[in-house]
Design an enzyme around this catalytic site. Sequence first.
Site, PDB file in Angstrom:
ATOM      1  N   HIS A 199     -50.769  18.694  25.106  1.00 39.33           N
ATOM      2  CA  HIS A 199     -52.007  18.352  24.416  1.00 39.33           C
ATOM      3  C   HIS A 199     -52.302  16.842  24.672  1.00 39.33           C
ATOM      4  CE1 HIS A 199     -55.288  17.339  21.906  1.00 39.33           C
ATOM      5  NE2 HIS A 199     -55.728  18.772  21.615  1.00 39.33           N
ATOM      6  N   GLU A 217     -59.377  20.113  28.850  1.00 42.45           N
ATOM      7  CA  GLU A 217     -59.806  19.391  27.769  1.00 42.45           C
ATOM      8  C   GLU A 217     -60.049  17.810  28.085  1.00 42.45           C
ATOM      9  OE1 GLU A 217     -58.786  21.202  23.890  1.00 42.45           O
ATOM     10  OE2 GLU A 217     -57.043  19.956  24.388  1.00 42.45           O
ATOM     11  N   ASN A 252     -56.690  25.131  17.173  1.00 48.23           N
ATOM     12  CA  ASN A 252     -55.680  24.266  16.938  1.00 48.23           C
ATOM     13  C   ASN A 252     -55.769  23.388  15.693  1.00 48.23           C
ATOM     14  OD1 ASN A 252     -53.798  22.110  17.140  1.00 48.23           O
ATOM     15  ND2 ASN A 252     -54.536  21.143  19.015  1.00 48.23           N
ATOM     16  N   TRP A 253     -55.037  23.754  15.003  1.00 50.99           N
ATOM     17  CA  TRP A 253     -55.401  23.020  13.447  1.00 50.99           C
ATOM     18  C   TRP A 253     -54.784  21.578  13.533  1.00 50.99           C
ATOM     19  CZ3 TRP A 253     -53.654  27.347   9.495  1.00 50.99           C
ATOM     20  CH2 TRP A 253     -54.168  28.502   9.830  1.00 50.99           C
ATOM     21  N   LYS A 254     -54.024  21.070  14.448  1.00 54.57           N
ATOM     22  CA  LYS A 254     -53.361  19.979  14.443  1.00 54.57           C
ATOM     23  C   LYS A 254     -52.910  19.643  12.928  1.00 54.57           C
ATOM     24  CE  LYS A 254     -56.770  18.687  17.760  1.00 54.57           C
ATOM     25  NZ  LYS A 254     -57.714  17.656  18.427  1.00 54.57           N
ATOM     26  N   GLU A 297     -53.412  14.664  22.940  1.00 56.50           N
ATOM     27  CA  GLU A 297     -52.728  13.772  21.778  1.00 56.50           C
ATOM     28  C   GLU A 297     -51.122  13.497  21.946  1.00 56.50           C
ATOM     29  OE1 GLU A 297     -54.648  16.008  18.680  1.00 56.50           O
ATOM     30  OE2 GLU A 297     -56.512  15.475  19.362  1.00 56.50           O
ATOM     31  N   SER A 330     -64.742  19.277  21.424  1.00 59.24           N
ATOM     32  CA  SER A 330     -66.019  19.548  20.719  1.00 59.24           C
ATOM     33  C   SER A 330     -66.639  20.910  20.960  1.00 59.24           C
ATOM     34  CB  SER A 330     -66.944  18.256  20.785  1.00 59.24           C
ATOM     35  OG  SER A 330     -66.310  17.217  20.671  1.00 59.24           O
ATOM     36  N   GLY A 386     -62.820  15.779  19.755  1.00 58.95           N
ATOM     37  CA  GLY A 386     -62.980  15.120  18.476  1.00 58.95           C
ATOM     38  C   GLY A 386     -64.167  14.197  18.315  1.00 58.95           C
ATOM     39  N   GLY A 431     -60.554  22.577  18.088  1.00 55.18           N
ATOM     40  CA  GLY A 431     -59.805  21.654  17.433  1.00 55.18           C
ATOM     41  C   GLY A 431     -60.708  21.635  15.712  1.00 55.18           C
ATOM     42  N   GLY A 432     -61.475  20.665  15.547  1.00 51.09           N
ATOM     43  CA  GLY A 432     -62.195  20.300  14.221  1.00 51.09           C
ATOM     44  C   GLY A 432     -62.756  21.800  13.814  1.00 51.09           C
TER      45      GLY A 432
HETATM   46  P1  PGA Z   1     -61.896  19.268  19.019  1.00 51.83           P
HETATM   47  O1  PGA Z   1     -60.496  19.242  19.683  1.00 51.83           O
HETATM   48  O2  PGA Z   1     -62.548  20.628  19.162  1.00 51.83           O
HETATM   49  O3  PGA Z   1     -61.926  18.803  17.613  1.00 51.83           O
HETATM   50  O4  PGA Z   1     -62.790  18.236  19.988  1.00 51.83           O
HETATM   51  C1  PGA Z   1     -60.419  20.116  20.536  1.00 51.83           C
HETATM   52  C2  PGA Z   1     -58.564  19.951  20.977  1.00 51.83           C
HETATM   53  O5  PGA Z   1     -58.127  19.191  20.666  1.00 51.83           O
HETATM   54  O6  PGA Z   1     -58.146  21.055  21.300  1.00 51.83           O
END
Ligand code: PGA
Length: 254
Positions: free
Chosen positions: A98, A170, A12-14, A100, A216, A176, A237-238
């Site tokens: 998600h 998650e 997920n590149w966000k 977020e 993470s 993150g 994500g990251g």
């Molecule tokens: P992260 O994000 O790997 O940066 O913790 C995971 C996600 O939001 O799907």
Amino acid sequence: MNKKRKLIIAGNWKMNKTVAEGLALVSDLKIDLANVKEVDIVVCPPFTALESVSKAVLDSNLRLGSQDMSEHNFGAFTGEICAGMLKEFSVRYVILGHSERRQYQKESDALISKKALAVHGASLKPIVCVGELLAEREAGQTEKVLETQVRGSLAGLSKDQMVETIIAYEPVWAIGTGKTATTQQAQDAHAFIRGLLVKLFGEAAAKKVRVQYGGSVKPPNARELMSQPDVDGALVGGASLEARSFADIVKNSI
Ligand code: PGA
């Protein structure tokens, strides 16, 4: 590893990567991951990079996902993107709910379930995210929160649709932050979610549903997480923003 469900690892590149940056990333991933057949590999760029990335992954084992989708099929919904638009770019997966979006766009379980039905209506596959806040875990409410989110976000899905749905567990406190859930915490939550799916959709369907872990995920922790009996992949994500780390997560999971 010998699991009946095929692992699915999605990046997920966000809100990261211009078109040029996204193309550079997938061009490296195509080389690094060319021989991987054991895992469904998905990249989820921002909407603006979908067209270019879709062309770049055509001849590869990378599949395309979107980070969100409208519950409507067309019309006066400023700023929204519908299923038909995503299908023009061979999108196959859609991340929904998600944390977020739950936090910043105030998305509710009821909205997420409408979106999930729209995703299925277009023969795409939703990746429905659930997860508890740190305060909820500390208050011993993890299972209660997960149950509310799972029941609400998947309301109205048929058994057949459920089998084609991916759930991403998650824990919000792990996203993150560099804090990963322990493998035991992840497995416990995944087993709880699968148990709920048995109640809601029956055992046969529940056994087929893939439940990803997210929060993470990095190359060093991927193998142990993926080796848990109810962990069927990762939402990253990251670490999905660099070819090396995303490719290593995929390879370490096999
Ligand atoms: P992260 O994000 O790997 O940066 O913790 C995971 C996600 O939001 O799907």
